[in-house]
Design a protein around this motif. Structure first.
Motif, PDB file in Angstrom:
ATOM      1  N   PRO A 264       0.817  -1.221   0.000  1.00 51.88           N
ATOM      2  CA  PRO A 264       0.000   0.000   0.000  1.00 51.88           C
ATOM      3  C   PRO A 264       0.850   1.270   0.000  1.00 51.88           C
ATOM      4  O   PRO A 264       0.489   2.267  -0.650  1.00 51.88           O
ATOM      5  N   LEU A 265       1.998   1.231   0.662  1.00 51.24           N
ATOM      6  CA  LEU A 265       2.870   2.402   0.711  1.00 51.24           C
ATOM      7  C   LEU A 265       3.397   2.737  -0.686  1.00 51.24           C
ATOM      8  O   LEU A 265       3.340   3.879  -1.138  1.00 51.24           O
ATOM      9  N   VAL A 266       3.875   1.703  -1.364  1.00 49.20           N
ATOM     10  CA  VAL A 266       4.396   1.876  -2.730  1.00 49.20           C
ATOM     11  C   VAL A 266       3.293   2.416  -3.637  1.00 49.20           C
ATOM     12  O   VAL A 266       3.479   3.395  -4.367  1.00 49.20           O
ATOM     13  N   VAL A 267       2.129   1.784  -3.547  1.00 49.86           N
ATOM     14  CA  VAL A 267       1.021   2.158  -4.423  1.00 49.86           C
ATOM     15  C   VAL A 267       0.605   3.610  -4.179  1.00 49.86           C
ATOM     16  O   VAL A 267       0.444   4.396  -5.116  1.00 49.86           O
TER      17      VAL A 267
ATOM     18  N   GLN B 263       2.503  10.600  -7.223  1.00 55.17           N
ATOM     19  CA  GLN B 263       3.386  11.069  -8.282  1.00 55.17           C
ATOM     20  C   GLN B 263       2.678  11.060  -9.633  1.00 55.17           C
ATOM     21  O   GLN B 263       2.796  11.995 -10.413  1.00 55.17           O
ATOM     22  N   SER B 264       1.928   9.994  -9.842  1.00 54.90           N
ATOM     23  CA  SER B 264       1.272   9.832 -11.125  1.00 54.90           C
ATOM     24  C   SER B 264       0.226  10.914 -11.343  1.00 54.90           C
ATOM     25  O   SER B 264       0.166  11.536 -12.412  1.00 54.90           O
TER      26      SER B 264
ATOM     27  N   GLN C 222       4.942  14.828  -3.993  1.00 59.68           N
ATOM     28  CA  GLN C 222       4.904  14.797  -5.454  1.00 59.68           C
ATOM     29  C   GLN C 222       6.210  15.292  -6.093  1.00 59.68           C
ATOM     30  O   GLN C 222       6.446  15.065  -7.269  1.00 59.68           O
ATOM     31  N   HIS C 223       7.032  15.948  -5.296  1.00 63.84           N
ATOM     32  CA  HIS C 223       8.304  16.418  -5.865  1.00 63.84           C
ATOM     33  C   HIS C 223       9.457  15.465  -5.617  1.00 63.84           C
ATOM     34  O   HIS C 223      10.585  15.751  -6.011  1.00 63.84           O
ATOM     35  N   GLU C 224       9.177  14.364  -4.938  1.00 58.48           N
ATOM     36  CA  GLU C 224      10.282  13.475  -4.545  1.00 58.48           C
ATOM     37  C   GLU C 224      10.633  12.478  -5.657  1.00 58.48           C
ATOM     38  O   GLU C 224      10.404  11.279  -5.532  1.00 58.48           O
TER      39      GLU C 224
ATOM     40  N   ALA D  93       8.954   6.657 -16.206  1.00 56.25           N
ATOM     41  CA  ALA D  93       9.192   7.412 -14.981  1.00 56.25           C
ATOM     42  C   ALA D  93      10.648   7.434 -14.543  1.00 56.25           C
ATOM     43  O   ALA D  93      11.069   8.327 -13.844  1.00 56.25           O
ATOM     44  N   THR D  94      11.424   6.440 -14.969  1.00 56.53           N
ATOM     45  CA  THR D  94      12.764   6.332 -14.420  1.00 56.53           C
ATOM     46  C   THR D  94      13.665   7.507 -14.757  1.00 56.53           C
ATOM     47  O   THR D  94      14.589   7.801 -14.023  1.00 56.53           O
TER      48      THR D  94
END
Ligand SMILES: [Zn+2]
Ligand SMILES: [Zn+2]
Ligand SMILES: [Zn+2]
Length: 822
Positions: free
Chosen positions: A748-751, A757-758, A776-778, A818-819
């Protein structure tokens, strides 16, 4: 004192005529001729007696030497068979020829004059080889020469009825002693029987007294050292006697006679002698108590942690301290000694005791305005060198513990002693690195990590034993200490620790090059161990431990229930105003998690030694290929540059390197360039794990940046190879790490993080800003988060068929897009 031993008149003449008399000669020319005859009559056997001064020339042979300190004199070298061998001409800084010593040189590379000393040439039978007249004269005169030395080693106080000896008398006395040592050395070089006579006279108290007299200031100290070196070298019997006497007086020799201390290498490197010294003479006790005493002499105070004094006036003590650990390293070099260490509680206790004093040594106080004067750069260099050398000299013990044949039963005592020593270290449970005081040093914990046997750790049938050795609270506390050390470094880089600017900056570079990788390995091992304890309690669940250690400023407390990672994440990031400190820690969390799951290179290298076939032949090519891909991504390199960079522990031969290069690169002129298809195996997150010793930190960063740009142009994912490519490092280990997170809130943390961000990116496209979130800036953290996700899905795909699909279903962000970041 017996009257017959007092030499009146011209001492030099008297000594000269004594030597002539032994050879039965009336002049030096005659004596030299007889001496040459005698040498010629001796059997072609034994060790070469040639010694060197500074800057003499000698030869190394990489095929014949047993280690890089071994050399052959020119005479021996040209007579010995070295056809087709890799040889090198070198300048020496002293020492002796190793021809004839099977512990230093392969017997096939001895010259025809020398070989291992047969017993009959090292006992009284050797006297039969002397001409009868010479033998009689020598039997009378050698004791006489020895007595002359005795008289000259101590001041003749009573004889003159003086309290203090005049300086001029002292000079004469010491110069005369040096001449006798020279004469005795000449005899030793001439014939086996003469050696035997000298060695017979040099036993017990006399030997101890001569050693004690060898203080550095004495004018005869160099002559004495060369005299000892010769006899230690040529007589195996004397070598043992000398070694025992040496260890019994170790502390005193170390204090007063560092020149003699350097002779340690002559016998500590011989397995039988080393084992005897360790088992019968308690060599570890002697060495480590000397280390303890020296530590006390360089310490300012140690009420909480060890704080050191300014090293300037204490330079020699620091050098001696290093010399002690160097000797420890010589002993640990032998497998039989390692076996003995593991079986002997007193040795384990002595090791644990020294390391315990060094726990979190040299703490740093954060002060923004005031500079602390005692804390010079020089001091920090010494402290970092001390810890890294300790770990380096115990390296062969660690290797012994990691070998495939080891059993947990055998290793358990070492682990148990280190665990107990850590638990008893001052402040282990209460004092952690925090925002105002921190240390980089955790030697006992790092030694524990470096000695872990990774294969046994993954053996499910041993889980019970592992749980008993490593209690849960201990693991949690160690994870806390380790993460806080990594956090200390991250906060220095973020500019949080500005005191003593240059010294602080240099320390974080030292930390990165010397200990950071070991700390990541500690987290890897301890998360797996923690998982063995079951994770029904959130405070002991690996991810939650990691999170708490990164974000909190307190000590972990068993009573206080920890907030879940998910709650904490929501709480910390719900508002727009997030402190810079929290941001630094957030980035650190993802960085550490990513490195823990991804940096398998050091574990692979640690578990891959040439001796350990067939594991070596199976894993070494994979390690090499991954290494080459990462390094060549930064730019073309020549074969010799690459050979220099490959971790020395792998003992890679040129042929193996060429084979691995063939697989991943092509040759252009004299340099190698990565093949097009190798780029898909480049891992952008693996840079830190690369052991690049020859490049300074800055250069490596610059090259790494270039690699990332080039990889971006290749339009590959940059997340490294997948399992299916057969190039992943330590996949079983990685599986266990992923498994250790199975009860965590990681998914859940990753998602959530990726969704934030998305949606931010989609907003940007729509030119609207309806919803804002501090995370969102990280972008940097997002990369690490994506790498974590990639590892999870890749590791889970073979086991749980539905898993990756479920995971990716939550994502609206294609991994490859994204990378690159912004
Ligand atoms: Zn030689
Ligand atoms: Zn030789
Ligand atoms: Zn050779």
């Amino acid at each position: 004192m017996e009257a017959e031993h007092v030499w009146d008149g011209d001492f030099d003449k008297r000594l000269e005529s004594c030597i002539w008399e032994i050879f039965g000669a009336q002049s030096e020319e005659e004596a030299a001729a007889r001496e040459a005859e005698l040498k010629e009559s001796q059997p072609r056997a034994g060790v070469c007696p040639v010694q060197w001064g500074q800057q003499d020339v000698a030869f190394r042979c990489l095929d014949c030497e047993l280690d890089s300190n071994c050399i052959q004199c020119c005479d021996c070298f040209f007579k010995a068979p070295h056809e087709g061998h890799e040889v090198a001409l070198i300048r020496t800084v002293g020492g002796s020829c190793d021809c004839g010593d099977p512990h230093s040189w392969a017997p096939s590379g001895f010259c025809p004059e020398h070989c291992e000393t047969p017993q009959r040439l090292d006992n009284e039978e050797s006297l039969d080889l002397l001409p009868p007249l010479l033998r009689t004269r020598a039997e009378a005169l050698v004791p006489e020469l020895m007595a002359q030395v005795d008289q000259r080693l101590t001041p003749r106080l009573r004889m003159h009825g003086l309290r203090n000896e005049a300086e001029a008398d002292k000079t004469i006395r010491e110069k005369q002693a040096a001449l006798v040592f020279g004469a005795l050395r000449r005899l030793g070089e001439a014939a086996f029987g003469l050696r035997y006579l000298v060695v017979q006279e040099l036993q017990g108290d006399r030997l101890a007294n001569w050693m004690k007299a060898g203080v550095d200031e004495a004018l005869f100290s160099e002559a004495l050292e060369r005299f000892f070196l010769l006899y230690v070298q040529v007589s195996p019997c004397f070598k043992r006697t000398f070694a025992k006497t040496f260890i019994r007086q170790y502390d005193q020799i170390l204090q007063d006679a560092p020149r003699l201390d350097a002779l340690g290498v002559q016998f500590l490197t011989i397995p039988e002698v080393a084992v005897e010294l360790v088992a019968k003479e308690d060599a570890f006790g002697a060495l480590l108590s000397a280390a303890n005493r020296l530590l006390t002499s360089v310490v300012d105070h140690e009420d909480e942690n060890m704080v050191f004094q300014d090293p300037e006036p204490l330079q020699t003590n620091w050098e001696k301290l290093r010399s002690v650990f160097h000797s420890v390293g010589f002993l640990c070099f032998h497998k039989s000694v390692c076996e003995h260490i593991l079986k002997t509680p007193s040795v384990l206790e002595a090791i644990a005791e020294v390391l315990q004093r060094l726990w979190r040594m040299s703490p740093q106080q954060r002060a923004i305005v005031r500079h602390v004067l005692y804390e010079t750069r020089q001091l920090q260099i010494q402290v970092f060198t001390l810890e890294s050398e300790i770990l380096r000299y115990f390296f062969t013990l660690c290797d012994f513990c990691r070998r495939p044949q080891a059993t947990l039963e055998e290793l358990q005592p070492l682990y148990a002693w280190l665990v107990a020593s850590l638990q008893d270290s001052r402040g282990f449970l209460s004092s952690f690195n925090n925002a105002s005081a921190a240390s980089f040093h955790l030697p006992a914990l790092r030694l524990l990590t470096l000695s872990l046997n990774f294969e046994l750790l993954l053996d499910p049938s041993l889980a019970d034993s592992w749980r008993k050795i490593f209690p849960r609270d201990f693991l949690v506390t160690c994870i806390m200490h380790t993460v806080r050390t990594l956090r200390f470094e991250a906060e220095i880089r973020a500019g949080w620790w500005v005191r003593n600017g240059e010294s602080m900056r240099a320390q974080h570079v030292d930390y990165r090059t010397k200990f950071r990788q070991t700390d990541i390995m500690t987290l890897q091992a301890f998360m797996i161990l923690l998982h063995m304890h079951g994770s029904e309690d959130t405070a002991c669940e690996p991810l939650s431990c990691l999170w708490t250690a990164v974000f909190s400023d307190d000590a972990p407390s068993a009573s206080k229930p920890e907030a879940s990672v998910w709650t904490s994440w929501r709480r910390q990031w719900v508002e727009n105003a997030v402190s810079e400190q929290t941001r630094t820690r957030f980035r650190l969390f993802w960085l550490i998690l990513c490195q823990v799951l991804n940096e398998m290179f050091p574990i692979e290298v640690a578990a891959c030694r040439r001796d350990w076939e067939p594991r070596y032949s199976y894993r070494c090519p994979v390690i090499l290929q991954r290494f080459l891909i990462q390094v060549l991504a930064t730019g073309p390199l020549s074969l010799s540059e690459l050979a220099n960079m490959v971790p020395k522990e792998l003992q890679v031969r040129e042929g193996q390197l060429a084979e691995a290069l063939e697989a991943v690169a092509t040759r252009q002129d004299a340099r190698y360039v990565l093949k097009q298809r190798s780029w898909q195996h480049f891992d952008i997150c693996m840079a830190e794990a690369m052991p690049i010793r020859s490049w300074r930190d800055g250069t490596w960063r610059e090259r790494q940046h270039r690699a990332e740009e080039k990889a971006l142009a290749q339009e590959v994912s940059m997340l490294g190879p997948r399992r299916a490519d057969g190039l992943t490092l330590a996949p079983a280990w990685q599986d266990h790490l992923v498994e250790s997170l199975c009860n965590s809130e990681l998914v859940p943390l990753v998602v959530d993080f990726i969704e934030i961000q998305s949606s931010f990116r989609q907003d940007k496209e729509a030119q609207s800003s309806v919803w804002r979130h501090p995370a969102q800036h990280e972008d940097g953290s997002l990369l690490h988060c994506l790498k974590v996700l990639d590892i999870l899905s890749d590791a889970q795909s073979p086991h749980v068929p539905g898993a990756p699909a479920t995971l990716t279903a939550h994502l609206r962000l294609p991994v490859t897009a994204a990378t690159g970041g912004d």
